[in-house]
Write a protein that holds these residues in place. Structure first.
Motif, PDB file in Angstrom:
ATOM      1  N   MET A  10       0.857  -1.183   0.000  1.00 43.96           N
ATOM      2  CA  MET A  10       0.000   0.000   0.000  1.00 43.96           C
ATOM      3  C   MET A  10       0.889   1.227   0.000  1.00 43.96           C
ATOM      4  SD  MET A  10      -3.297  -0.532   2.560  1.00 43.96           S
ATOM      5  CE  MET A  10      -2.388   0.131   3.920  1.00 43.96           C
ATOM      6  N   GLU A  11       0.672   2.101  -0.965  1.00 46.35           N
ATOM      7  CA  GLU A  11       1.391   3.366  -1.040  1.00 46.35           C
ATOM      8  C   GLU A  11       0.362   4.476  -0.902  1.00 46.35           C
ATOM      9  OE1 GLU A  11       4.863   3.109  -4.046  1.00 46.35           O
ATOM     10  OE2 GLU A  11       3.264   1.786  -4.782  1.00 46.35           O
ATOM     11  N   ASP A  12       0.509   5.285   0.133  1.00 48.85           N
ATOM     12  CA  ASP A  12      -0.463   6.328   0.433  1.00 48.85           C
ATOM     13  C   ASP A  12       0.159   7.708   0.397  1.00 48.85           C
ATOM     14  OD1 ASP A  12      -2.404   4.396   0.896  1.00 48.85           O
ATOM     15  OD2 ASP A  12      -2.424   4.652   3.067  1.00 48.85           O
ATOM     16  N   VAL A  13      -0.705   8.674   0.123  1.00 49.38           N
ATOM     17  CA  VAL A  13      -0.414  10.073   0.366  1.00 49.38           C
ATOM     18  C   VAL A  13      -1.389  10.490   1.454  1.00 49.38           C
ATOM     19  CG1 VAL A  13      -0.410  12.425  -0.555  1.00 49.38           C
ATOM     20  CG2 VAL A  13       0.347  10.515  -1.995  1.00 49.38           C
ATOM     21  N   LEU A  14      -0.840  10.965   2.582  1.00 45.33           N
ATOM     22  CA  LEU A  14      -1.666  11.378   3.714  1.00 45.33           C
ATOM     23  C   LEU A  14      -1.586  12.884   3.878  1.00 45.33           C
ATOM     24  CD1 LEU A  14      -0.611   8.638   6.298  1.00 45.33           C
ATOM     25  CD2 LEU A  14      -2.565   8.606   4.770  1.00 45.33           C
ATOM     26  N   VAL A  15      -2.729  13.476   4.227  1.00 44.94           N
ATOM     27  CA  VAL A  15      -2.787  14.909   4.494  1.00 44.94           C
ATOM     28  C   VAL A  15      -3.379  15.112   5.880  1.00 44.94           C
ATOM     29  CG1 VAL A  15      -3.002  15.544   2.061  1.00 44.94           C
ATOM     30  CG2 VAL A  15      -5.054  15.177   3.412  1.00 44.94           C
ATOM     31  N   ARG A  16      -2.982  16.182   6.518  1.00 45.62           N
ATOM     32  CA  ARG A  16      -3.493  16.485   7.856  1.00 45.62           C
ATOM     33  C   ARG A  16      -4.604  17.515   7.707  1.00 45.62           C
ATOM     34  NH1 ARG A  16      -1.603  14.767  12.519  1.00 45.62           N
ATOM     35  NH2 ARG A  16      -2.012  15.937  14.413  1.00 45.62           N
ATOM     36  N   ALA A  17      -5.762  17.205   8.263  1.00 42.50           N
ATOM     37  CA  ALA A  17      -6.906  18.117   8.230  1.00 42.50           C
ATOM     38  C   ALA A  17      -7.671  17.972   9.538  1.00 42.50           C
ATOM     39  CB  ALA A  17      -7.818  17.781   7.040  1.00 42.50           C
ATOM     40  N   ARG A  18      -8.085  19.081  10.072  1.00 40.49           N
ATOM     41  CA  ARG A  18      -8.855  19.083  11.320  1.00 40.49           C
ATOM     42  C   ARG A  18      -8.127  18.319  12.428  1.00 40.49           C
ATOM     43  NH1 ARG A  18     -11.950  17.740   7.269  1.00 40.49           N
ATOM     44  NH2 ARG A  18     -12.362  15.652   8.019  1.00 40.49           N
ATOM     45  N   GLY A  19      -6.789  18.430  12.451  1.00 33.58           N
ATOM     46  CA  GLY A  19      -5.999  17.839  13.524  1.00 33.58           C
ATOM     47  C   GLY A  19      -5.720  16.356  13.406  1.00 33.58           C
ATOM     48  N   THR A  20      -6.099  15.741  12.301  1.00 38.06           N
ATOM     49  CA  THR A  20      -5.848  14.309  12.152  1.00 38.06           C
ATOM     50  C   THR A  20      -5.439  14.001  10.707  1.00 38.06           C
ATOM     51  OG1 THR A  20      -6.760  12.109  12.593  1.00 38.06           O
ATOM     52  CG2 THR A  20      -8.252  13.705  11.631  1.00 38.06           C
ATOM     53  N   TRP A  21      -4.828  12.845  10.522  1.00 44.59           N
ATOM     54  CA  TRP A  21      -4.363  12.426   9.194  1.00 44.59           C
ATOM     55  C   TRP A  21      -5.483  11.738   8.435  1.00 44.59           C
ATOM     56  CZ3 TRP A  21      -0.036  14.343   7.398  1.00 44.59           C
ATOM     57  CH2 TRP A  21       0.920  14.785   8.297  1.00 44.59           C
ATOM     58  N   HIS A  22      -5.482  11.941   7.103  1.00 43.71           N
ATOM     59  CA  HIS A  22      -6.459  11.332   6.202  1.00 43.71           C
ATOM     60  C   HIS A  22      -5.737  10.848   4.951  1.00 43.71           C
ATOM     61  CE1 HIS A  22      -9.844  13.041   8.464  1.00 43.71           C
ATOM     62  NE2 HIS A  22      -9.046  14.084   8.617  1.00 43.71           N
ATOM     63  N   THR A  23      -6.186   9.730   4.417  1.00 44.48           N
ATOM     64  CA  THR A  23      -5.630   9.216   3.169  1.00 44.48           C
ATOM     65  C   THR A  23      -6.234   9.989   2.010  1.00 44.48           C
ATOM     66  OG1 THR A  23      -5.461   7.022   4.172  1.00 44.48           O
ATOM     67  CG2 THR A  23      -5.285   7.150   1.759  1.00 44.48           C
ATOM     68  N   ALA A  24      -5.391  10.616   1.198  1.00 45.94           N
ATOM     69  CA  ALA A  24      -5.850  11.351   0.025  1.00 45.94           C
ATOM     70  C   ALA A  24      -5.739  10.492  -1.231  1.00 45.94           C
ATOM     71  CB  ALA A  24      -5.049  12.638  -0.151  1.00 45.94           C
ATOM     72  N   HIS A  25      -4.774   9.593  -1.243  1.00 44.82           N
ATOM     73  CA  HIS A  25      -4.580   8.714  -2.407  1.00 44.82           C
ATOM     74  C   HIS A  25      -3.969   7.417  -1.917  1.00 44.82           C
ATOM     75  CE1 HIS A  25      -2.744   7.122  -6.108  1.00 44.82           C
ATOM     76  NE2 HIS A  25      -3.770   7.698  -6.682  1.00 44.82           N
ATOM     77  N   ARG A  26      -4.489   6.310  -2.388  1.00 51.48           N
ATOM     78  CA  ARG A  26      -3.940   4.993  -2.037  1.00 51.48           C
ATOM     79  C   ARG A  26      -3.749   4.189  -3.318  1.00 51.48           C
ATOM     80  NH1 ARG A  26      -6.371   2.066   2.813  1.00 51.48           N
ATOM     81  NH2 ARG A  26      -4.717   3.312   3.735  1.00 51.48           N
ATOM     82  N   ARG A  27      -2.564   3.617  -3.451  1.00 50.62           N
ATOM     83  CA  ARG A  27      -2.265   2.688  -4.554  1.00 50.62           C
ATOM     84  C   ARG A  27      -1.970   1.338  -3.926  1.00 50.62           C
ATOM     85  NH1 ARG A  27       2.662   1.351  -7.615  1.00 50.62           N
ATOM     86  NH2 ARG A  27       1.956   0.526  -9.596  1.00 50.62           N
ATOM     87  N   VAL A  28      -2.742   0.335  -4.304  1.00 55.00           N
ATOM     88  CA  VAL A  28      -2.595  -1.016  -3.761  1.00 55.00           C
ATOM     89  C   VAL A  28      -2.105  -1.921  -4.882  1.00 55.00           C
ATOM     90  CG1 VAL A  28      -3.791  -2.962  -2.683  1.00 55.00           C
ATOM     91  CG2 VAL A  28      -4.501  -0.618  -2.147  1.00 55.00           C
ATOM     92  N   THR A  29      -1.010  -2.624  -4.638  1.00 54.18           N
ATOM     93  CA  THR A  29      -0.524  -3.618  -5.594  1.00 54.18           C
ATOM     94  C   THR A  29      -0.411  -4.954  -4.883  1.00 54.18           C
ATOM     95  OG1 THR A  29       1.770  -2.986  -5.119  1.00 54.18           O
ATOM     96  CG2 THR A  29       0.752  -1.987  -7.049  1.00 54.18           C
ATOM     97  N   ARG A  30      -0.757  -5.994  -5.598  1.00 52.89           N
ATOM     98  CA  ARG A  30      -0.681  -7.341  -5.044  1.00 52.89           C
ATOM     99  C   ARG A  30       0.563  -8.023  -5.577  1.00 52.89           C
ATOM    100  NH1 ARG A  30      -6.032 -10.762  -5.879  1.00 52.89           N
ATOM    101  NH2 ARG A  30      -4.626 -12.297  -6.736  1.00 52.89           N
ATOM    102  N   ASP A  31       1.336  -8.628  -4.664  1.00 53.53           N
ATOM    103  CA  ASP A  31       2.603  -9.250  -5.063  1.00 53.53           C
ATOM    104  C   ASP A  31       2.428 -10.299  -6.149  1.00 53.53           C
ATOM    105  OD1 ASP A  31       3.826  -7.642  -3.257  1.00 53.53           O
ATOM    106  OD2 ASP A  31       4.490  -9.240  -1.925  1.00 53.53           O
ATOM    107  N   ASP A  32       1.369 -11.087  -6.075  1.00 54.66           N
ATOM    108  CA  ASP A  32       1.211 -12.168  -7.055  1.00 54.66           C
ATOM    109  C   ASP A  32       0.747 -11.649  -8.417  1.00 54.66           C
ATOM    110  OD1 ASP A  32      -1.315 -11.579  -5.871  1.00 54.66           O
ATOM    111  OD2 ASP A  32      -2.086 -13.522  -6.507  1.00 54.66           O
ATOM    112  N   LEU A  33       0.371 -10.397  -8.515  1.00 52.30           N
ATOM    113  CA  LEU A  33      -0.060  -9.834  -9.795  1.00 52.30           C
ATOM    114  C   LEU A  33       0.960  -8.850 -10.357  1.00 52.30           C
ATOM    115  CD1 LEU A  33      -3.826  -9.117  -8.990  1.00 52.30           C
ATOM    116  CD2 LEU A  33      -2.841 -11.106 -10.149  1.00 52.30           C
ATOM    117  N   ALA A  34       2.024  -8.579  -9.605  1.00 54.53           N
ATOM    118  CA  ALA A  34       3.015  -7.586 -10.047  1.00 54.53           C
ATOM    119  C   ALA A  34       3.839  -8.121 -11.190  1.00 54.53           C
ATOM    120  CB  ALA A  34       3.915  -7.206  -8.874  1.00 54.53           C
TER     121      ALA A  34
END
Length: 151
Positions: A127-151
């Motif tokens: 999982m590769e994420d870009v996290l942003v801080r908003a309202r005092g907490t972190w949120h995922t803005a973008h997630r890229r999921v790759t599966r090892d058996d499909l790479a």
């Protein structure tokens, strides 16, 4: 407590990086718990309103919050059939960016939780994420999921 982000060339141990790293571990532990228990409201709130998830399929990236409906239906069907999935996240890498966002990468193991048996690992993801801080907490803005058996 705000954490001073590490800037390029900074000393991560003097700039609060251990606290930030622990915060990220807690973030992912909560996010995966919400996912595994199908607690959709709190899970959706860990993403920004416009977050996108790229999944390991030929389908295009999906808006995270809109894509939640599919997961809820699939999770409910698994529960009715007596099967649950559990996610374990580890090998977390956290990289603060100059713009205040975080780039993270981790491995996620997804295993089935059968009645009366040992849990077999079904998938290994990155999982590769870009996290942003908003309202005092972190949120995922973008997630890229790759599966090892499909790479």
């Amino acid at each position: 407590m705000p954490v001073e982000l590490v800037r390029t060339g900074g000393d991560p141990l003097r700039n609060g990086f251990p606290a930030l790293y622990a915060e990220m571990q807690r973030f992912y532990a909560r996010q995966m718990e919400f996912l595994d228990t199908h607690d959709t409201g709190p899970w959706a709130e860990t993403f920004t309103e416009d977050a996108v998830i790229e999944l390991p399929s030929p389908a295009p990236p999906v808006p995270a919050r809109a894509g939640l409906a599919h997961y809820v239906r699939a999770g409910a069907a698994r529960r009715r059939a007596g099967g649950l999935l559990d996610h374990w996240v580890g090998m977390l890498d956290v990289r603060p960016q100059e713009d205040g966002t975080l780039r993270t990468r981790c491995s996620a193991l997804v295993h089935a939780v059968p009645d009366g048996g040992g849990p077999p690992v079904l998938y290994v993801y990155a999982m590769e994420d870009v996290l942003v801080r908003a309202r005092g907490t972190w949120h995922t803005a973008h997630r890229r999921v790759t599966r090892d058996d499909l790479a």
